[in-house]
Design a protein around this motif. Structure first.
Motif, short mmCIF file in Angstrom:
data_model
loop_
_atom_site.label_atom_id
_atom_site.label_comp_id
_atom_site.label_asym_id
_atom_site.label_seq_id
_atom_site.Cartn_x
_atom_site.Cartn_y
_atom_site.Cartn_z
N TRP A 185 -24.27 50.08 39.67
CA TRP A 185 -23.20 50.43 38.75
C TRP A 185 -22.00 50.86 39.56
O TRP A 185 -22.12 51.61 40.52
CB TRP A 185 -23.66 51.55 37.80
N TYR A 186 -20.83 50.36 39.19
CA TYR A 186 -19.62 50.70 39.94
C TYR A 186 -18.45 50.88 38.97
O TYR A 186 -18.47 50.38 37.85
CB TYR A 186 -19.31 49.62 40.98
N CYS A 187 -17.43 51.60 39.46
CA CYS A 187 -16.23 51.81 38.65
C CYS A 187 -15.31 50.62 38.85
O CYS A 187 -14.86 50.37 39.97
CB CYS A 187 -15.54 53.11 39.08
N SER A 188 -15.02 49.88 37.77
CA SER A 188 -14.19 48.68 37.91
C SER A 188 -12.72 48.94 37.57
O SER A 188 -11.87 48.11 37.84
CB SER A 188 -14.73 47.56 37.02
N ASP A 189 -12.44 50.11 36.98
CA ASP A 189 -11.07 50.35 36.51
C ASP A 189 -10.91 51.84 36.22
O ASP A 189 -11.81 52.48 35.69
CB ASP A 189 -10.85 49.54 35.22
N THR A 190 -9.76 52.39 36.60
CA THR A 190 -9.44 53.78 36.25
C THR A 190 -8.17 53.76 35.41
O THR A 190 -7.16 53.18 35.83
CB THR A 190 -9.23 54.63 37.52
N LEU A 191 -8.24 54.36 34.23
CA LEU A 191 -7.10 54.34 33.30
C LEU A 191 -6.34 55.66 33.38
O LEU A 191 -6.87 56.70 32.99
CB LEU A 191 -7.59 54.09 31.86
N THR A 192 -5.13 55.59 33.92
CA THR A 192 -4.32 56.80 34.04
C THR A 192 -3.11 56.70 33.12
O THR A 192 -2.63 55.60 32.84
CB THR A 192 -3.82 57.01 35.49
N GLY A 193 -2.63 57.83 32.66
CA GLY A 193 -1.48 57.84 31.76
C GLY A 193 -1.42 59.13 30.95
O GLY A 193 -0.35 59.65 30.69
N HIS A 194 -2.60 59.64 30.58
CA HIS A 194 -2.59 60.93 29.87
C HIS A 194 -2.23 62.04 30.86
O HIS A 194 -2.56 61.96 32.04
CB HIS A 194 -3.98 61.20 29.25
N SER A 195 -1.57 63.09 30.35
CA SER A 195 -1.13 64.16 31.24
C SER A 195 -2.05 65.38 31.16
O SER A 195 -1.77 66.41 31.77
CB SER A 195 0.30 64.56 30.90
#
Lengths: 330, 177
Positions: A185-195
């Motif tokens: 299992w691996y992290c394919s994407d990190t969603l940033t934008g919330h503060s």
């Protein structure tokens, strides 16, 4: 005049953190700071203050933070501040028996979620990790992944509606997408934008869109046009700032009619629609003071096609409520 | 473990430290459980609460390191409390005595617990470190205003004991008045 038809389920004696629908029946399972898990049959036509059909008292040694029915509806899982995840089987006559306890997290488990096939379970914790478990049948579970990439407390885990893709939401203000390749299992994407803290996420019925809500009071919609491609990333396509006046604790995207429900520390439940053609989030309905002067911790749309306009909510007033929102969902 | 601040500045406290307001509220507390507070309020009209009453509830909280109150150390000050009665919002800003104070989160937690126990449930309380007075200001604020983290902390028996010690004198002093 309050036009929102609602029935109240009373029995918990402390803040209710979550209420989740059964996959095929008009039943709910809820969990609370009173350390219990309760099961309810929902009858919208009957009077208020329906009582539970089953109660698992002392389900955990501390607060029970999250619960879920398995996709087949035969099992209940509960996640507790005592660091344990428990699997409960209905043994008849309103009785549940603990058939497995999943140990491993160092401290509070904050969420538990079944994959759509029922073969995988995910848990997350204040210990910053996400664990993936495989169900081997007969109450046997094997940990197949311990995922350590969040830098803080992980608040919620949610599976994609069809693919074996997991999303986690964290106190580190991000969301992460997790996939499996060659048993890893691996992290394919990190969603940033919330503060600030991302409290809750949910997929739309197609699994192309993801909605997130945060302590920063905003709602964001993310799109991934090709979820089955591991290299395809999510991008933020819409943001509604100040959707609530305090932290937003929960979001539910209806799989039957597509409306988005949110709730939070401003005591309100709000309903939104999302138009993918224009990428606009539009408020369509509001229930102020849904649980009186208390925070609303969780909202969930009923997954049943014929009852999709029912919305379950749970609050700091120790109550679970079910709202009939037919007019809103039409 | 050594003290973070071995020699804090101590400020004088006005004589009439414990006002009528706090006493009446504590009396009400003893009559009602947390949840029924709200019902009592709707029956007998919503009672206005001002910053002075909120200050009365927290001024005598003991500092975790010194036998001194938050008021004596100017950690809590009346001018740092705002009450929006109409929207039932309360903001409390506190000032750690030194920027690297490791007790800042604990002090904030004591203030939060005291207000949770004493104020009617309708109030939404924000607790923050005074801007620029602590090196981990952002993380302290985030933790103090995360209801889940606060709920988990309140199930930690060791932490509850420490918080109760800091709050013990407060109740004694107000009740004895």
């Amino acid at each position: 005049m309050d036009s929102n038809k609602c029935t109240t389920l009373s029995g918990h004696t402390d803040r209710v953190w979550q209420a989740q629908w059964h996959p095929t029946r008009l039943s709910l399972v809820s969990c609370s700071g009173d350390r219990s898990v309760r099961v309810w049959n929902v009858k919208m036509e009957s009077a208020n203050d329906q009582s539970p059909v089953a109660s698992i008292l002392d389900a955990h040694k501390r607060t029970v933070r999250a619960v879920a029915f398995s996709p087949a509806g035969d099992l209940i899982t509960s996640a507790g501040f005592d660091g344990a995840t428990a699997i409960w089987e209905h043994v008849g006559d309103g009785e549940y028996e603990c058939v497995a306890t999943l140990e491993g997290h160092e401290n509070e488990v904050k969420c538990v979620a079944w994959s759509s096939s029922g073969s995988l379970l995910a848990t997350c914790s204040r210990d910053k990790s996400v664990w993936v478990w495989e169900s081997l049948g007969d109450g046997d579970f094997e940990c197949i992944g311990v995922l350590h990439e969040h830098s803080q407390d992980v608040k919620q885990v949610v599976w994609h509606p069809s693919a074996e893709v997991l999303v986690s939401a964290s106190y580190d203000d991000t969301m992460k997408i997790w996939r499996e390749k060659d048993d890893d299992w691996y992290c394919s994407d990190t969603l940033t934008g919330h503060s600030s803290t991302v409290w809750s996420v949910d997929f739309d019925t197609s699994g192309v869109y993801l909605v997130s809500v945060s302590d920063d009071k905003s709602i964001k919609i993310w799109q991934n046009k090709n979820i089955n491609d591991g290299f395809s990333l999510f991008s933020c396509v819409a943001t509604l700032e100040n959707a609530h006046s305090r932290a937003i604790y929960s979001v539910s995207w209806s799989k039957t009619h597509g409306k988005i429900a949110t709730c939070g520390g401003d005591n309100a439940i709000k309903i939104f629609s999302f138009d993918p053609a224009s990428n606009v989030i539009t408020p369509v309905h509001e229930i102020p003071a849904a649980h009186g002067v208390f925070d609303v911790n969780c909202v969930r749309w009923c997954p049943l096609e014929q009852s999709g306009s029912l919305l379950a909510s749970s609050g700091d007033d120790s109550q679970v409520k079910v709202w009939e929102l037919q007019r809103v969902c039409a | 473990m050594g003290l973070d601040n071995v020699n804090p500045t101590v400020y004088s406290v006005p004589k009439d430290a414990y006002g009528q307001s706090a006493r009446s509220r504590l009396w009400r507390m003893s009559q009602n459980s947390d949840l029924s507070d709200t019902e009592t309020e709707t029956q007998a009209q919503t009672e206005a609460i001002d910053a002075g009453e909120v200050f009365d509830l927290i001024r005598n909280i003991n500092d975790p390191e010194h036998p001194l109150t938050l008021e004596q150390l100017h950690v809590a000050q009346l001018r740092h409390i705002t009450v929006d009665h109409e929207n039932s919002r309360i903001s409390v800003v506190f000032t750690p005595t030194i920027p690297h104070c490791s007790m800042a989160t604990l002090i904030g937690l004591c203030i939060r617990v005291q207000l949770l126990r004493c104020l009617p449930a309708r109030f939404k309380v924000d607790i923050n470190v005074e801007e620029g007075t602590h090196q981990s200001e952002k993380s302290v604020n985030k933790q103090l205003n995360d209801k889940e983290r606060v709920a988990a902390a309140m199930e930690n028996s060791h932490l509850v004991e420490v918080v109760n010690q800091c709050l013990a004198t407060t109740i004694d002093k107000i009740a004895a008045y």
